[in-house]
Motif scaffolding. Sequence first.
Motif, PDB file in Angstrom:
ATOM      1  N   UNK A   1       0.831  -1.203   0.000  1.00 61.33           N
ATOM      2  CA  UNK A   1       0.000   0.000   0.000  1.00 61.33           C
ATOM      3  C   UNK A   1       0.868   1.255   0.000  1.00 61.33           C
ATOM      4  N   UNK A   2       1.933   1.226   0.771  1.00 62.70           N
ATOM      5  CA  UNK A   2       2.847   2.381   0.802  1.00 62.70           C
ATOM      6  C   UNK A   2       3.510   2.578  -0.563  1.00 62.70           C
ATOM      7  N   UNK A   3       3.886   1.463  -1.210  1.00 62.19           N
ATOM      8  CA  UNK A   3       4.525   1.565  -2.527  1.00 62.19           C
ATOM      9  C   UNK A   3       3.532   2.110  -3.561  1.00 62.19           C
ATOM     10  N   UNK A   4       2.286   1.653  -3.449  1.00 63.08           N
ATOM     11  CA  UNK A   4       1.267   2.166  -4.375  1.00 63.08           C
ATOM     12  C   UNK A   4       1.032   3.652  -4.126  1.00 63.08           C
ATOM     13  N   UNK A   5       0.977   4.042  -2.849  1.00 66.53           N
ATOM     14  CA  UNK A   5       0.751   5.445  -2.495  1.00 66.53           C
ATOM     15  C   UNK A   5       1.856   6.337  -3.078  1.00 66.53           C
ATOM     16  N   UNK A   6       3.097   5.831  -3.042  1.00 63.11           N
ATOM     17  CA  UNK A   6       4.216   6.596  -3.585  1.00 63.11           C
ATOM     18  C   UNK A   6       4.093   6.752  -5.103  1.00 63.11           C
TER      19      UNK A   6
ATOM     20  N   UNK B   1       1.307   6.729  -6.811  1.00 60.63           N
ATOM     21  CA  UNK B   1       0.187   7.636  -7.099  1.00 60.63           C
ATOM     22  C   UNK B   1       0.689   9.079  -7.155  1.00 60.63           C
ATOM     23  N   UNK B   2       1.642   9.406  -6.287  1.00 62.51           N
ATOM     24  CA  UNK B   2       2.173  10.783  -6.244  1.00 62.51           C
ATOM     25  C   UNK B   2       3.132  11.069  -7.388  1.00 62.51           C
ATOM     26  N   UNK B   3       4.024  10.125  -7.685  1.00 59.72           N
ATOM     27  CA  UNK B   3       5.110  10.430  -8.613  1.00 59.72           C
ATOM     28  C   UNK B   3       5.251   9.469  -9.787  1.00 59.72           C
ATOM     29  N   UNK B   4       4.481   8.394  -9.835  1.00 60.97           N
ATOM     30  CA  UNK B   4       4.699   7.365 -10.838  1.00 60.97           C
ATOM     31  C   UNK B   4       3.939   7.581 -12.126  1.00 60.97           C
ATOM     32  N   UNK B   5       4.198   6.674 -13.064  1.00 56.60           N
ATOM     33  CA  UNK B   5       3.486   6.681 -14.344  1.00 56.60           C
ATOM     34  C   UNK B   5       2.244   5.796 -14.240  1.00 56.60           C
ATOM     35  N   UNK B   6       1.439   5.849 -15.284  1.00 58.09           N
ATOM     36  CA  UNK B   6       0.255   4.990 -15.311  1.00 58.09           C
ATOM     37  C   UNK B   6       0.651   3.515 -15.233  1.00 58.09           C
ATOM     38  N   UNK B   7       1.732   3.165 -15.918  1.00 63.94           N
ATOM     39  CA  UNK B   7       2.180   1.783 -15.919  1.00 63.94           C
ATOM     40  C   UNK B   7       2.624   1.344 -14.517  1.00 63.94           C
ATOM     41  N   UNK B   8       3.411   2.200 -13.846  1.00 65.57           N
ATOM     42  CA  UNK B   8       3.892   1.833 -12.507  1.00 65.57           C
ATOM     43  C   UNK B   8       2.741   1.828 -11.495  1.00 65.57           C
ATOM     44  N   UNK B   9       1.807   2.736 -11.661  1.00 68.88           N
ATOM     45  CA  UNK B   9       0.645   2.761 -10.765  1.00 68.88           C
ATOM     46  C   UNK B   9      -0.195   1.495 -10.932  1.00 68.88           C
ATOM     47  N   UNK B  10      -0.386   1.088 -12.186  1.00 65.87           N
ATOM     48  CA  UNK B  10      -1.137  -0.139 -12.452  1.00 65.87           C
ATOM     49  C   UNK B  10      -0.439  -1.339 -11.835  1.00 65.87           C
ATOM     50  N   UNK B  11       0.891  -1.376 -11.974  1.00 64.78           N
ATOM     51  CA  UNK B  11       1.681  -2.482 -11.431  1.00 64.78           C
ATOM     52  C   UNK B  11       1.538  -2.555  -9.917  1.00 64.78           C
ATOM     53  N   UNK B  12       1.660  -1.429  -9.246  1.00 62.86           N
ATOM     54  CA  UNK B  12       1.566  -1.421  -7.788  1.00 62.86           C
ATOM     55  C   UNK B  12       0.139  -1.679  -7.301  1.00 62.86           C
ATOM     56  N   UNK B  13      -0.845  -1.198  -8.045  1.00 63.61           N
ATOM     57  CA  UNK B  13      -2.231  -1.488  -7.677  1.00 63.61           C
ATOM     58  C   UNK B  13      -2.487  -2.994  -7.742  1.00 63.61           C
ATOM     59  N   UNK B  14      -1.927  -3.646  -8.770  1.00 69.71           N
ATOM     60  CA  UNK B  14      -2.054  -5.100  -8.873  1.00 69.71           C
ATOM     61  C   UNK B  14      -1.459  -5.796  -7.665  1.00 69.71           C
TER      62      UNK B  14
END
Length: 485
Positions: free
Chosen positions: A398-403, A405-418
């Motif tokens: 959750x912390x990695x996803x939160x990070x 959301x602030x600074x990542x790309x759509x691809x990285x956000x999708x990856x962390x949400x998964x």
Amino acid sequence: MHSITIIGLGAGDLDQLALGTYRQLKAATTIVARTDQHPAIVELRAEGVELTSFDAIYEKHDAFESVYEEIVAELLVMCAEQPVTYVVPGHPLVAERTVQLLVEKEQAGIVELNIAGGNSFLDPIFAALRIDPIEGFQLLDGTDMKRDDVQMTQHVLIGQVYDAFVASEVKLSLMEKYAYDHPVTIVTAAGSTGEKLSTVPLFELDHVTTIDNLTTVYVPPVLEREGRLKDWSTFREIIAALCAPDGCPWDREQTHASLKRYLIEEAHELLEAIEQQDDDAVIEELGDVLLQVFLHAQIGEDDGYFAMEDILESVGAKMIRRHPHVFGDKSVENSEEVLSNWQDIKKSEKPQVESLLDGQDRYSSALLTSFNYQKEAAKVGFDWPTIDGALDKFAEEWQEFHAEVKNGTKESQTDELGDVLFTIVNISRFLKLSPEEAMVHANHKFRSRFSFVETSVKEGRGEFADYTLDELEAFWQLAKGREQQ
């Protein structure tokens, strides 16, 4: 051991007996009848023939099978001392359970039988009812009749309807398929001078006073499709008609692939009906799921690859194999042992796979695929020892996803949400909860609450734009409060 001669007394009075059969009876020394309740017995005694009966045994037992078994045991004892002539109603080999039990004893080398003639009740029944058996008929035992025995398109004859109790059981079985007022005919003493026919609606079957040991119940066939919708074969007939060359254009165009989404939709609608505990809706939605099964079976049959019988054979054989504690001699203590046996048997049936995760994908649900992957991995020890590990992993993801959301790309956000969703599925597995069911429940809850918000808006100012978010949230909280009442 002496032999037992079995003679059938026919369906009515003494005049129906063949001359040879009559002479056998007159010459016999020890004669015993299954029951005195037959017109020929009275006439034989009037002519000086001495015989006894097993009627007293009927008073000792609540179940007919127990009566028949004791009669056979008595006959075996009697024939150990002297030849015995055993007389039964009708023909010895038509609807006569005691004779079938004696035949089993003969096959085991315990007794020798001489089976003489005797007219069965079938010929006089056909004559009395004016029906042709070539059209298809069934002969059923009223004392051991089951709903699924009945073929609704055939002439159905039910024997052994001795009394109102048996008639009531027969009525209840028939009413599970037939209309409550379907006509049935009670035939008594067919072919004799006392022959009587009485036709009544099915629901009155056990109210007829003329029911006795010479009674046969006749159920005429149901030819109209709408009158036999409770019969499996009728539904199959309907599906075949839909998919026939002159059937429905839409149904004819369907393939296994084109029907996939409908099966998923119907399954989810069934889950919703179960969640709502709405029996009527469950019935309807189960029917829709069953429709999908029959459509796939019809496509398989039309394509020449498989038919419904192949599906039934496959699943029936599987259930027998995987339940040795029911259909075999294996013992289990609890449901955990049942599941363990199931998995062991399943593993032995399947070909060896290169990966434990092979075959665990569920294309229709990423949640179920994730659940299956984690379940299989856990079987070989690739798992947290307790739920605490899964909860800590969720917090980390959750912390990695939160990070992101602030600074990542759509691809990285999708990856962390998964990764977040994957850990939530893992938590559900530890708690023995279905993530798919939880999601269905959440969607249903959202729909119910949002529908309340929509209604409140329409009854108020009319448009969502006329309300602030705080005001809409107030409607939402009202909806939650209504659920808790």
